[in-house]
Design an enzyme around this catalytic site. Structure first.
Site, short mmCIF file in Angstrom:
data_model
loop_
_atom_site.label_atom_id
_atom_site.label_comp_id
_atom_site.label_asym_id
_atom_site.label_seq_id
_atom_site.Cartn_x
_atom_site.Cartn_y
_atom_site.Cartn_z
N ARG A 45 -8.01 98.37 8.10
CA ARG A 45 -8.16 96.73 8.01
C ARG A 45 -6.73 96.17 7.65
O ARG A 45 -5.84 97.16 7.63
CB ARG A 45 -9.12 96.25 6.92
CG ARG A 45 -9.18 97.10 5.71
CD ARG A 45 -8.17 97.20 4.68
NE ARG A 45 -7.34 96.00 4.55
CZ ARG A 45 -6.27 95.77 3.87
NH1 ARG A 45 -5.48 96.81 4.03
NH2 ARG A 45 -5.86 94.50 3.67
N GLY A 46 -6.60 95.03 7.77
CA GLY A 46 -5.21 94.44 7.73
C GLY A 46 -4.76 93.93 9.01
O GLY A 46 -5.02 94.99 10.23
N ALA A 47 -4.48 92.70 9.32
CA ALA A 47 -4.40 92.27 10.78
C ALA A 47 -3.42 93.26 11.87
O ALA A 47 -4.00 93.57 12.75
CB ALA A 47 -3.74 90.93 10.57
N ASP A 236 -3.45 86.60 8.54
CA ASP A 236 -4.14 87.00 9.67
C ASP A 236 -3.97 86.26 11.00
O ASP A 236 -4.31 86.73 12.10
CB ASP A 236 -5.79 87.10 9.46
CG ASP A 236 -5.94 88.38 8.36
OD1 ASP A 236 -5.43 88.24 7.33
OD2 ASP A 236 -6.55 89.21 8.79
N LYS A 247 -6.55 86.10 3.59
CA LYS A 247 -7.78 86.80 2.68
C LYS A 247 -8.14 85.54 1.93
O LYS A 247 -7.39 84.83 1.47
CB LYS A 247 -7.18 87.84 1.99
CG LYS A 247 -8.27 88.44 0.84
CD LYS A 247 -9.80 88.93 1.75
CE LYS A 247 -9.64 89.66 2.91
NZ LYS A 247 -10.92 89.89 3.67
#
Ligand code: MRU
Length: 354
Positions: A45-47, A236, A247
């Site tokens: 996860r994480g853009a 994001d 987030k």
């Protein structure tokens, strides 16, 4: 440096972020469908990490294709790209990475199937290298903005785990500390998925960076007590006017920071900037399972049948943002102009190179 994701002969190797911090386990996705599931389930996860994982998944799918000709491969490639595009809607890096792979496919298609397969694997690996370089450049630009000592609040995890290494917001903090700044990081726990508690604290402590974990609802009190001197987060998707999707809870932190006259910075690679999105109101916000809110560590914490909202992201209007740090330089208000300048600066550079 933590290897959040990596291309191996066996497939795409990921550190399983759902198991941290108690277990450091690596999983290898051996099909593109497994990569798509890993993105959806937030194993990765994480853009920026989502984007590169998707590119590697696409390369894997194409490599394993048994299509007899380029038309057949193009057809399968389209299906694979669609599967990746359906995993998570908010991080624009995902769509940026898919586009990079499509451009590469088109550029080499005439050279035949074998060449396409090799080139797509190379392109996915190139994205990883570029991501780390972008983070290091952001770190160099952004370090100067942080105070020489004091507390820096961050929300979620915009670190090595959320990228291919070094991190965006945490990369800026790393850079500042490498320059000798005496910083303590305050990490919001980041309900409901707890990326701050589980991931940010883990990776900062691994690097020996002074870190204090707080529950999300403590940020205002910490600011009021003078413990926070700057806020830095990732993103994001950044709209062309400088509105920032990040987030859920980021907006609250930005509003609190303004009330306390604390600068609120955003660090993100250019692949997070969506110049086709005029403002934040158009950014699609992922809704996740109610179970993430009603359960904690597998244990039910809310009554059966309760109504739940679980948007994974919120949008912080540009007026709260003191600066956007990218690998192309730092943008400041008015963002409509400064982001356009950064966009053009690079096209001019690219024009000079070719
Ligand atoms: O739902 P997640 O964990 O993928 O959300 C991650 C964030 O919101 C990060 O702040 C953002 O992707 C930037 S990561 C460099």
């Amino acid at each position: 440096m933590i290897k959040s994701l990596e291309w191996t002969g066996a497939g795409v190797r990921l550190i399983d972020q759902t198991r941290l911090p108690t277990e450091e386990i690596y999983v290898t996705c051996t099909t593109y469908q497994e990569v798509a599931t890993a993105i959806r389930d937030m194993v990765v996860r994480g853009a920026p990490a989502i984007g590169v994982a998707a590119a590697m998944g696409i390369a894997l799918g194409v490599k394993q294709s048994s299509a007899p000709d380029i038309a057949g491969l193009r057809n399968e490639f389209g299906q694979i790209c669609r599967a990746m595009g359906e995993t998570r809607p908010t991080a624009v890096n995902l769509f940026w990475a898919i586009r990079r792979m499509q451009q590469k496919f088109d550029a080499v298609a005439a050279q035949g199937i074998h060449h396409v397969k090799i080139s797509l694997v190379e392109e996915a690996q190139q994205l990883l290298v570029e991501d780390i370089a972008a983070n290091q450049a952001m770190g160099r630009y952004g370090a100067a903005l942080l105070p020489s000592s004091g507390g820096v609040l961050t929300h979620c995890n915009a670190g090595a785990l959320a990228t291919c290494g070094y991190g965006t917001a945490l990369g800026v903090i790393r850079s500042a500390i490498e320059e000798g700044k005496q910083l303590r990081v305050f990490a919001d726990e980041t309900r409901p998925f707890l990326q701050g508690a589980r991931l940010t604290t883990w990776e900062l402590m691994k690097d020996g960076i002074p870190t204090t974990l707080i529950a999300d609802n403590m940020a205002g009190a910490m600011m009021r007590q003078g413990k926070i001197n700057a806020v830095i987060v990732g993103a994001d998707r950044i709209a062309a006017n400088g509105d920032v999707a990040n987030k859920i809870g980021t907006y609250t932190v930005a509003v609190l920071a303004k009330e306390h006259s604390i600068p609120f910075y955003v660090a993100a690679p250019w692949s997070t900037v969506d110049m086709n999105m005029p403002g934040g109101e158009g950014i699609p916000i992922e809704q996740r399972s109610p179970r993430e809110v009603t359960h904690h560590a597998g244990k039910q914490v809310a009554p059966d049948g309760v109504q739940v909202e679980n948007p994974a992201f919120d949008v912080t209007p540009n007026r709260y943002v003191a600066a956007i740090i990218t690998e192309r330089g730092i943008a400041r208000a008015p963002y409509g102009e400064s982001l356009k300048e950064l966009a053009q600066a690079d096209s001019a550079l690219a024009g000079a190179k070719h």
